[in-house]
Scaffold this motif. Structure first.
Motif, short mmCIF file in Angstrom:
data_model
loop_
_atom_site.label_atom_id
_atom_site.label_comp_id
_atom_site.label_asym_id
_atom_site.label_seq_id
_atom_site.Cartn_x
_atom_site.Cartn_y
_atom_site.Cartn_z
N TYR A 262 0.85 -1.20 0.00
CA TYR A 262 0.00 0.00 0.00
C TYR A 262 0.89 1.25 0.00
N SER A 272 -9.60 3.40 -0.24
CA SER A 272 -10.05 2.02 -0.44
C SER A 272 -10.89 1.98 -1.70
N ASN A 336 -8.57 -2.52 0.60
CA ASN A 336 -9.36 -2.18 1.78
C ASN A 336 -8.42 -2.04 2.98
N LEU A 337 -8.26 -0.84 3.46
CA LEU A 337 -7.36 -0.59 4.58
C LEU A 337 -7.84 -1.23 5.87
#
Length: 339
Positions: A262, A272, A336-337
């Motif tokens: 990321y 996201s 998706n964090l």
């Protein structure tokens, strides 16, 4: 006071025009669709602008550089992704004649009635596009479309005419000449019976020629020959085979998940969503020509490309008419964090 007010209004107008210019996308392309730098190098140019009528969509137009005539007009659901067409799509020949009139659903799939025309304006085909559930038999020629849903597209040819206006197919029965209208090349020709291939079909694929025997839309046998006469035989099982990564798409996604890094800027911004990477699976099973077709910004797309490149195992290449072929592939990647 009045002078200051006039200056403020001019500043607002300038800002509005600047914002509009920023939202408009202009690019130049050669005859193969590749991006070029200048108008002088281009065969056509592409203009993408906001859609005032449908704020969630974008207006998409292409123009032939010579004469600035309209080449294509439609709407897009996803920024500059040409694979996200929706609604009516009109394409035109360089002479200004309408080439095709089609309709797309929100998944960029052809639906309903579609019309195609010869360059002289004469109707070529009137076809109907619809879907069947996956448990119904679908002709092998449709499998290369990469539709992974439980519904697959079928095409019914209501009317087909030659360039002089003579009807050659009516209600799915007759002798069907299949043209690549963009290049005015005859690809293949043979009999249809009740919208299904039935009998002997002959055609060309690049510099190769082929002959196929069909029965009720099932390929019985086929043979393709190169310019030296070297023949390759194929059947229903080797007619159209999509490429496959060892272990399937799920295995490729695991490689991407294990190697995705990321970007710090994306973490700081709390980004996201979904990025999509397109690439080519070559004839030898290797991957090439990576590009980001859907991006979230903050270098998320570039990071996805780097993660995919970590997949070192070769694919089983795509097969068409018994021979390996280059195949374009798109891989959506969910970021998706919180996970």
């Amino acid at each position: 006071m009045i002078k200051n007010l006039a200056f403020f209004i001019l500043l607002l107008l300038f800002s509005s025009f600047s914002l509009l210019a920023q939202r408009k996308q202009l690019s130049y392309h050669d005859s193969l669709g590749r991006t070029v730098q200048t108008r002088e190098q281009s065969y056509y140019y592409r203009v993408i602008t906001p859609d005032e009528q449908y704020p969630n969509l974008r207006k998409y137009k292409e123009y032939y550089t010579k004469g600035d005539r309209l080449k294509l007009v439609t709407r897009l659901t996803n920024g500059s992704m040409t694979s996200s067409k929706i609604g009516e799509c009109l394409t035109y020949y360089a002479n200004g004649q309408l080439q095709e009139k089609q309709h797309y659903n929100d998944k960029n799939q052809l639906i309903d009635s579609a019309y195609a025309y010869y360059p002289n304006g004469q109707l070529y085909t009137l076809s109907l596009h619809k879907f069947v559930s996956s448990d119904q038999r679908v002709a092998p020629r449709l499998l290369m479309e990469g539709n992974e849903s439980s519904r697959q597209r079928i095409v019914e040819y209501i009317l087909v005419k030659d360039s002089l206006g003579e009807v050659v197919v009516k209600n799915g029965t007759g002798d069907f000449p299949v043209f690549d209208l963009a290049n005015l090349v005859l690809l293949e020709q043979g009999p249809l019976l009740n919208h299904k291939k039935n009998g002997e079909w002959n055609g060309k694929s690049g510099k190769r020629t082929f002959k196929e025997i069909w029965q009720n839309d099932k390929l019985i046998s086929g043979v393709i020959k190169d310019s030296l006469g070297v023949a390759t035989n194929y059947n229903e099982d080797t007619y159209a085979v999509p490429p496959e990564y060892p272990g399937g798409t799920s295995a490729l996604r695991r490689v991407v998940a294990n190697n995705y890094r990321y970007p710090r800027a994306a973490i700081d911004a709390g980004v996201s969503g979904t990025v999509q990477i397109e690439f080519i699976v070559e004839k030898d099973g290797s991957m090439s020509s990576f590009k980001v077709s859907k991006d979230l910004g903050y270098d998320t797309g570039e990071a996805a490309i780097e993660a995919i490149k970590k997949a070192k195992r070769k694919w089983s290449p795509g097969i068409q008419r018994g021979l390996p072929v280059r195949v374009s592939y798109a891989l959506p990647i969910q970021l998706n964090l919180s996970s």
